[in-house]
Scaffold this motif. Sequence first.
Motif, PDB file in Angstrom:
ATOM      1  N   ASP A   1       0.811   5.825  -0.363  1.00 34.28           N
ATOM      2  CA  ASP A   1      -0.118   7.178  -0.471  1.00 34.28           C
ATOM      3  C   ASP A   1      -0.584   7.512  -1.978  1.00 34.28           C
ATOM      4  O   ASP A   1      -1.993   7.602  -2.103  1.00 34.28           O
ATOM      5  CB  ASP A   1       0.714   8.068  -0.075  1.00 34.28           C
ATOM      6  CG  ASP A   1       0.827   8.459   1.615  1.00 34.28           C
ATOM      7  OD1 ASP A   1       0.113   7.754   2.165  1.00 34.28           O
ATOM      8  OD2 ASP A   1       1.901   9.163   2.096  1.00 34.28           O
TER       9      ASP A   1
ATOM     10  N   HIS B   1       0.836  -1.268  -0.149  1.00 34.13           N
ATOM     11  CA  HIS B   1       0.159   0.144  -0.146  1.00 34.13           C
ATOM     12  C   HIS B   1       0.748   1.134  -0.051  1.00 34.13           C
ATOM     13  O   HIS B   1       1.952   1.270   0.636  1.00 34.13           O
ATOM     14  CB  HIS B   1      -0.997   0.049   1.265  1.00 34.13           C
ATOM     15  CG  HIS B   1      -2.003  -0.982   1.210  1.00 34.13           C
ATOM     16  ND1 HIS B   1      -3.215  -0.706   0.979  1.00 34.13           N
ATOM     17  CD2 HIS B   1      -1.856  -2.409   1.522  1.00 34.13           C
ATOM     18  CE1 HIS B   1      -3.895  -1.906   0.875  1.00 34.13           C
ATOM     19  NE2 HIS B   1      -3.171  -3.118   1.122  1.00 34.13           N
TER      20      HIS B   1
ATOM     21  N   ARG C   1      -3.980   4.879  -2.215  1.00 36.43           N
ATOM     22  CA  ARG C   1      -5.112   5.815  -1.925  1.00 36.43           C
ATOM     23  C   ARG C   1      -5.359   7.035  -2.982  1.00 36.43           C
ATOM     24  O   ARG C   1      -6.577   7.259  -2.907  1.00 36.43           O
ATOM     25  CB  ARG C   1      -4.825   6.503  -0.470  1.00 36.43           C
ATOM     26  CG  ARG C   1      -4.341   5.593   0.657  1.00 36.43           C
ATOM     27  CD  ARG C   1      -3.755   6.593   1.831  1.00 36.43           C
ATOM     28  NE  ARG C   1      -4.870   7.435   2.305  1.00 36.43           N
ATOM     29  CZ  ARG C   1      -4.488   8.573   3.155  1.00 36.43           C
ATOM     30  NH1 ARG C   1      -3.184   8.614   3.196  1.00 36.43           N
ATOM     31  NH2 ARG C   1      -5.405   9.172   3.510  1.00 36.43           N
TER      32      ARG C   1
ATOM     33  N   ALA D   1      -1.606  -1.201  -4.195  1.00 37.62           N
ATOM     34  CA  ALA D   1      -2.582  -0.617  -3.550  1.00 37.62           C
ATOM     35  C   ALA D   1      -2.257   0.972  -3.395  1.00 37.62           C
ATOM     36  O   ALA D   1      -1.309   1.172  -2.763  1.00 37.62           O
ATOM     37  CB  ALA D   1      -3.289  -1.000  -2.530  1.00 37.62           C
TER      38      ALA D   1
ATOM     39  N   THR E   1      -6.528   0.013  -6.850  1.00 36.41           N
ATOM     40  CA  THR E   1      -5.670  -1.272  -7.221  1.00 36.41           C
ATOM     41  C   THR E   1      -5.098  -1.162  -8.633  1.00 36.41           C
ATOM     42  O   THR E   1      -5.564  -1.102  -9.588  1.00 36.41           O
ATOM     43  CB  THR E   1      -6.316  -2.772  -7.076  1.00 36.41           C
ATOM     44  OG1 THR E   1      -6.874  -2.707  -5.759  1.00 36.41           O
ATOM     45  CG2 THR E   1      -5.311  -3.805  -7.348  1.00 36.41           C
TER      46      THR E   1
ATOM     47  N   THR F   1     -10.142   2.149  -2.445  1.00 35.31           N
ATOM     48  CA  THR F   1      -8.753   2.267  -2.584  1.00 35.31           C
ATOM     49  C   THR F   1      -8.435   1.683  -4.152  1.00 35.31           C
ATOM     50  O   THR F   1      -9.125   0.715  -4.686  1.00 35.31           O
ATOM     51  CB  THR F   1      -7.929   0.835  -1.996  1.00 35.31           C
ATOM     52  OG1 THR F   1      -8.320   1.587  -0.324  1.00 35.31           O
ATOM     53  CG2 THR F   1      -6.561   0.860  -2.201  1.00 35.31           C
TER      54      THR F   1
ATOM     55  N   LEU G   1     -10.842   0.211  -9.136  1.00 35.84           N
ATOM     56  CA  LEU G   1     -11.359   0.720  -7.594  1.00 35.84           C
ATOM     57  C   LEU G   1     -11.889  -0.187  -6.906  1.00 35.84           C
ATOM     58  O   LEU G   1     -13.060  -0.565  -7.362  1.00 35.84           O
ATOM     59  CB  LEU G   1     -11.963   1.989  -7.904  1.00 35.84           C
ATOM     60  CG  LEU G   1     -12.709   2.706  -6.555  1.00 35.84           C
ATOM     61  CD1 LEU G   1     -11.271   3.319  -6.044  1.00 35.84           C
ATOM     62  CD2 LEU G   1     -13.469   3.964  -6.746  1.00 35.84           C
TER      63      LEU G   1
END
Length: 351
Positions: A5, A3, A122, A120, A110, A108, A104
Amino acid sequence: MEHVDVAVIGGGQSGLATAHALRGQGLQPVLLEASRQAAGSWPRYYDSLTLFSPPRYSSLPGLPFGGDPDRYPHRDEVVAYLRRCADRLDAEIRTGTRVREVLLEHGTFTLDLEGGGQLAARAVIAATGTFGRPHRPDLPGLETCTAALLHTADYRTPEPFAGQRVVVVGAGNSAVQIAAELAGRARVTLATRHPARFARQRTLGRDLHWWLARTGLDTLPVGRFLRTPPTQLVIDDGRYRTAVSSGRPDRRPVFTGIDGTKVTWADGSREEVDAIVLATGYRPDLGYLAPLGALDAAGHPRHREGMSLTHPGLAYVGLEWQRSLSSNSLRGVGRDAARAAWRIAAYLSRA
């Protein structure tokens, strides 16, 4: 799954400016570049290309271009400059990483990567420009052409065309420059719907971009009001207008048909040609966003001044006329990047 930002897709001038701006907002972007170096499409442009704007107007935020501020840098100088920007960027750059599609899921994004793997994010900023999607217009008979047919994205040097009969289609900077270059080695026609329009590179001893900056025209936010971009002007130091005026290359209206290697001109005459070069521009290279529903039927992003109208965590940098005349250029992309980074930071603070 890893993940992050913000995922910035594209590591050329737009992506580098965007990552720099995101770091200024306190975010940790990851820059994903499909090629093996963070220099965008510049390494693949034709060999003789030079920058239209001098270095004093062509630096990305955070690193001056360097050297004589009033020269017109060669393509390879721009590549070296972008590499320096990448080396000094305080953000992670992953080269050789092509994004296949963006989805989406549960708020989130992808990113499915070519060759396997996912990321992933944000938020996502698409900064892939247009070079990967050359525009090939629906010209009469083009599908039956058996002469050599290439786009300017495939053109490098005039040597392979020596002694040939060549038609260059288009009236913009690349069309006129390539046609004039080829005319030194081949018999060349510049085929256009309308005569090329020239803008003087220097007036009263000042570069065109000095005047654009001084009058504010370079930054005027008119992009949202343009349904069709204005006709491109050919920035000229006098060489190209003289070349066309002298018939090297000659200029004719676009052909009315092609049959194999024979071109039919508007006056009804026909002739054999060896090659046709399409200098017909590009379109946004954003196919990886199609699964999101972020694009219209023609593959153009639904956006307002770079912010997606379909997904609040999605933004764009480097689109032609995104906000202004200079949006997709070295001299203007930093302003749009800063705006997109500020808007994305604001969105993430609320999410």
